[in-house]
Scaffold this motif. Structure first.
Motif, short mmCIF file in Angstrom:
data_model
loop_
_atom_site.label_atom_id
_atom_site.label_comp_id
_atom_site.label_asym_id
_atom_site.label_seq_id
_atom_site.Cartn_x
_atom_site.Cartn_y
_atom_site.Cartn_z
N GLN A 134 0.84 -1.20 0.00
CA GLN A 134 0.00 0.00 0.00
C GLN A 134 0.87 1.26 0.00
OE1 GLN A 134 -2.16 0.75 3.62
NE2 GLN A 134 -3.78 1.83 2.54
N GLN A 135 1.92 1.27 0.80
CA GLN A 135 2.82 2.42 0.85
C GLN A 135 3.53 2.62 -0.49
OE1 GLN A 135 5.29 1.67 4.26
NE2 GLN A 135 3.71 2.26 5.72
N ALA A 169 1.60 6.55 -6.84
CA ALA A 169 0.50 7.45 -7.20
C ALA A 169 0.94 8.91 -7.05
CB ALA A 169 -0.72 7.17 -6.34
N GLN A 170 1.69 9.19 -6.00
CA GLN A 170 2.17 10.55 -5.79
C GLN A 170 3.12 10.96 -6.92
OE1 GLN A 170 4.24 11.08 -2.06
NE2 GLN A 170 3.72 13.23 -1.98
N GLU A 171 3.98 10.07 -7.32
CA GLU A 171 4.91 10.36 -8.42
C GLU A 171 4.14 10.53 -9.73
OE1 GLU A 171 8.18 11.12 -10.74
OE2 GLU A 171 8.01 11.16 -8.55
N ALA A 172 3.14 9.68 -9.97
CA ALA A 172 2.34 9.79 -11.19
C ALA A 172 1.59 11.12 -11.22
CB ALA A 172 1.36 8.62 -11.29
N THR A 173 1.10 11.55 -10.07
CA THR A 173 0.40 12.83 -9.98
C THR A 173 1.36 13.98 -10.29
OG1 THR A 173 -1.18 11.99 -8.37
CG2 THR A 173 -0.88 14.38 -8.44
#
Length: 103
Positions: free
Chosen positions: A52-53, A59-63
């Motif tokens: 999950q981490q 996801a943060q990098e993709a954003t």
């Protein structure tokens, strides 16, 4: 209970049952199977947390990448609009249409 408190509770229960196996056996309960099950489930929960981490970091990098790509694209479109406006003048109908896109 928070997630951290739940994880701590599981670890404490494993430790307690390990330490008190003889006492529990004297009372007619052999905790070996339950202890093994708890350890396996704790490991599964820990692995899932790590996954999950990792997914959250991805996801943060993709954003961040998506936001940067959008910013780059918007700047390029804005530069094209400025170029056209400079070529045709601010009173040109095409330039007036372009101004509406930003409002």
């Amino acid at each position: 209970m928070t997630e951290a408190e739940k994880r701590d509770f599981i670890a404490q229960m494993i430790s307690l049952v390990q330490e008190e196996q003889d006492t529990l056996k004297d009372k007619g309960f052999n905790p070996a199977d339950r202890l093994d099950s708890l350890k396996v489930k704790k490991q599964a929960a820990d692995s899932a947390e790590i996954a999950q981490q990792a997914a959250a970091a991805e996801a943060q990098e993709a954003t961040a990448q998506a936001n940067q790509a959008l910013a780059d694209s918007y700047k390029d479109a804005s530069d094209v609009a400025d170029l056209i406006s400079g070529l045709l003048g601010k009173d040109n109908e095409l330039v007036k249409k372009m101004r509406k896109f930003r409002s």
